[in-house]
Structures are given as structure tokens and as C-alpha cells.
Design a protein around this motif. Structure first.
Motif, PDB file in Angstrom:
ATOM      1  N   HIS A 158       7.794 -13.923  -8.097  1.00 11.93           N
ATOM      2  CA  HIS A 158       9.191 -15.410  -9.426  1.00 11.93           C
ATOM      3  C   HIS A 158       8.728 -15.530 -10.621  1.00 11.93           C
ATOM      4  O   HIS A 158       8.621 -16.534 -11.153  1.00 11.93           O
ATOM      5  N   LYS A 159       7.176 -14.415 -10.655  1.00 15.39           N
ATOM      6  CA  LYS A 159       6.319 -14.829 -12.101  1.00 15.39           C
ATOM      7  C   LYS A 159       7.556 -14.806 -13.356  1.00 15.39           C
ATOM      8  O   LYS A 159       7.833 -14.334 -13.386  1.00 15.39           O
ATOM      9  N   LYS A 160       6.712 -15.967 -13.956  1.00 17.02           N
ATOM     10  CA  LYS A 160       7.612 -15.862 -15.524  1.00 17.02           C
ATOM     11  C   LYS A 160       7.310 -15.561 -15.601  1.00 17.02           C
ATOM     12  O   LYS A 160       6.250 -14.857 -15.979  1.00 17.02           O
ATOM     13  N   GLY A 161       8.026 -14.519 -16.518  1.00 15.32           N
ATOM     14  CA  GLY A 161       8.215 -13.096 -17.848  1.00 15.32           C
ATOM     15  C   GLY A 161       7.321 -11.472 -16.701  1.00 15.32           C
ATOM     16  O   GLY A 161       7.581 -11.038 -17.906  1.00 15.32           O
ATOM     17  N   GLY A 162       7.712 -11.533 -15.660  1.00 11.05           N
ATOM     18  CA  GLY A 162       7.600 -10.489 -14.922  1.00 11.05           C
ATOM     19  C   GLY A 162       8.294  -9.794 -14.424  1.00 11.05           C
ATOM     20  O   GLY A 162       9.565 -10.092 -15.415  1.00 11.05           O
ATOM     21  N   LEU A 163       7.986  -8.807 -14.053  1.00  8.54           N
ATOM     22  CA  LEU A 163       9.081  -7.530 -13.533  1.00  8.54           C
ATOM     23  C   LEU A 163      10.753  -8.379 -13.065  1.00  8.54           C
ATOM     24  O   LEU A 163      11.353  -7.920 -13.325  1.00  8.54           O
ATOM     25  N   TYR A 164      10.594  -8.942 -11.959  1.00  9.83           N
ATOM     26  CA  TYR A 164      12.259  -9.874 -11.394  1.00  9.83           C
ATOM     27  C   TYR A 164      12.754  -9.882 -12.403  1.00  9.83           C
ATOM     28  O   TYR A 164      13.831  -9.811 -12.218  1.00  9.83           O
ATOM     29  N   GLU A 165      11.746 -11.068 -13.231  1.00 16.28           N
ATOM     30  CA  GLU A 165      12.878 -12.604 -14.614  1.00 16.28           C
ATOM     31  C   GLU A 165      13.367 -11.026 -15.006  1.00 16.28           C
ATOM     32  O   GLU A 165      14.431 -10.914 -16.038  1.00 16.28           O
ATOM     33  N   LYS A 166      12.960  -9.385 -15.746  1.00 14.60           N
ATOM     34  CA  LYS A 166      13.161  -8.931 -16.406  1.00 14.60           C
ATOM     35  C   LYS A 166      14.233  -7.921 -16.016  1.00 14.60           C
ATOM     36  O   LYS A 166      15.819  -7.935 -16.934  1.00 14.60           O
ATOM     37  N   LYS A 167      14.345  -7.533 -15.308  1.00 11.57           N
ATOM     38  CA  LYS A 167      15.235  -6.646 -14.112  1.00 11.57           C
ATOM     39  C   LYS A 167      16.567  -7.881 -13.819  1.00 11.57           C
ATOM     40  O   LYS A 167      17.525  -7.413 -14.707  1.00 11.57           O
TER      41      LYS A 167
END
Length: 268
Positions: A158-167
Motif C-alpha cells: 500500500h505504498k503511496k503512489g504505488g501500483l495498488y493506489e493507481k489501480k
């Protein structure tokens, strides 16, 4: 709105094993009442029943007593009568087939569930993650959804700006599958249906407004090219002194070569 209009337009005659997933139990009884007036359709009721059974469980009840109706209604069935022919009616208990396991997914119903529903089904069946699914199930899912996965340590997922957030920002639903100190994230989003390509041409004159219309393209694949058209033998009457040289090979003009050629004809 467009999907609702399409749903309203469905009838037993237009129903398919895909669109049948768009309707509910009460729609079946309503469609059947309308179809009773269609003689052509009444002759193909068996086909209609087969299509309905692909998405609904149908129980034919021995009678329509209140005790039996209540029993099935408590199980989630809708009960009603359908007219099979001019002389007989039967009582049906109908219930939509549940999609609760990955084995319930088919090419016909995959586009009739939401991404959230797919995540729910996957969550109920998962153990080893996306790769634990059979290839046939993956193919069915990917025919209706865009799927991507990533496996990261718990503290990095759940790192800010990571793939999870973008998806998530792009509208994907996510299922997290724990794998020790790592987590596999499976992202799912409904895949837009591809439109069938159609060729359109604008045909209009100076005095008419442009009007797009479908044009049938002539198939010239097997027709010879203009350069390949067979040349007919010339008519002797048409040969003149001026065109004679274009129809015969006059040789190179070398006397030795011509003599050699005459010698070859003489040996024959």
C-alpha cells in the motif's frame, strides 16, 4: 439506461444463453404469458426451456397448493403457472442459478457480473492465488475482465503512489491473498466489449447532404490484374509494316548469330 431498455426488449423469441442472465424469475413468467399468443414460438418451447435452464433452476411442482408454494418460496424460488399448450398448464418453481464458485463461471455469464462480484467469488475459492486457478477458468474470467496481479511484502503493497493506489484510482477491484509475509494483489476491472468493425463511406453529390451508408465491397481477389490479361493472337489482316516489329523478335542484327540460327533450323 441502455442496458435497461435492452432488458425490457427481451422476449422468449430473442432470448439467448447469454442474455438470459440479464433477467429475473418474474420476467420468465411475464415472457411466457406473452409467448402464449405466438404460434410459431409455441412450437419451439423446448428450445426456450433449454435456454432458461442454462441460467435458472426449474422445479415442476405436482400442484400449486399453498403448502408446497410456501416451501419453495422459503428456498428463494418464485412460483407460478405456465401454459405448455392449449390444454395443459404446469406449476413451476424457478430460481436463478447462483454464481458462488469459480466453477459456476461460464463464457455466457461472465459479462453479467460486476468486478466486485468476481472478487467475492475468487475470495471464496482462493488458496494459492491467481496461479492456483485452472487455465480454462482464467480464460473465462479474462474474456470479461482485465486482470493483473502483483506480489509484494505486506509493508510495501500500500505504498503511496504505488501500483495498488493507481489501480484502485483507475476503477479496479482488488483481492489480497496473504502468502506469509508477502501479499498477492489481484486487480479486476470489467473489460469493455469490443465493437464489430463496420466500413462506412460517405456518398453525396454537390446538391445533397453527406449521408453515411454501408457499402458492400466487391471481392476482386481472384480477378486477374489488368497487366495480366491474356493477349489474343493478332489477326493477320491487321499486321502492317509499322507494327510488324512489335509482334516478332527481329534478333540482334548480328549476321553470325542469324547464320547460327539458320543452321540450327536446318539440322532439324
Amino acid at each position: 439506461m441502455e442496458q435497461q431498455e435492452e432488458k425490457k426488449a427481451l422476449t422468449l423469441k430473442t432470448l439467448t444463453k447469454s442474455t438470459v442472465w440479464d433477467i429475473q424469475e418474474n420476467d420468465i413468467f411475464r415472457m411466457w404469458d406473452v409467448a402464449d399468443k405466438d404460434i410459431e414460438l409455441r412450437e419451439n418451447m423446448r428450445r426456450c426451456v433449454d435456454i432458461i435452464r442454462s441460467a435458472f433452476m426449474i422445479e415442476e411442482l405436482p400442484n400449486d397448493s399453498q403448502i408446497i408454494k410456501t416451501k419453495y418460496e422459503k428456498l428463494g424460488y418464485k412460483v407460478g403457472q405456465v401454459k405448455m399448450d392449449d390444454n395443459s398448464k404446469v406449476t413451476w418453481a424457478i430460481k436463478k442459478r447462483p454464481i458462488s464458485r469459480v466453477t459456476d463461471l461460464t463464457y455466457e455469464n461472465i459479462r453479467h457480473i460486476s468486478a466486485a462480484k468476481l472478487i467475492e467469488v475468487l475470495d471464496r475459492n482462493f488458496g494459492g492465488g491467481w496461479d492456483s486457478l485452472s487455465q480454462s477458468i482464467k480464460d473465462i474470467i479474462e474474456s470479461g475482465f482485465d486482470i493483473s496481479t502483483t506480489t509484494l511484502p505486506k509493508d510495501r503493497l500500500h505504498k503511496k503512489g504505488g501500483l495498488y493506489e493507481k489501480k484502485v484510482a483507475d476503477g479496479f477491484e482488488v483481492l489480497e491473498v496473504a502468502k506469509g509475509t508477502w501479499v498477492e494483489a489481484i486487480f479486476a476491472k470489467i473489460k469493455p466489449e469490443a465493437e464489430k468493425p463496420r466500413m462506412k463511406f460517405s456518398t453525396y453529390s454537390d446538391d445533397e447532404e453527406s449521408d453515411d451508408e454501408d457499402v458492400e465491397i466487391e471481392d476482386n481477389y481472384n480477378k486477374p490484374d489488368e497487366d495480366d490479361v491474356e493477349i489474343e493472337d493478332p489477326n493477320d489482316d491487321e499486321i502492317t509494316e509499322d507494327n510488324y516489329s512489335t509482334m516478332m523478335d527481329l534478333g540482334s542484327g548480328d549476321p553470325d548469330e542469324e547464320a547460327e540460327g539458320m543452321s540450327e533450323y536446318g539440322d532439324e
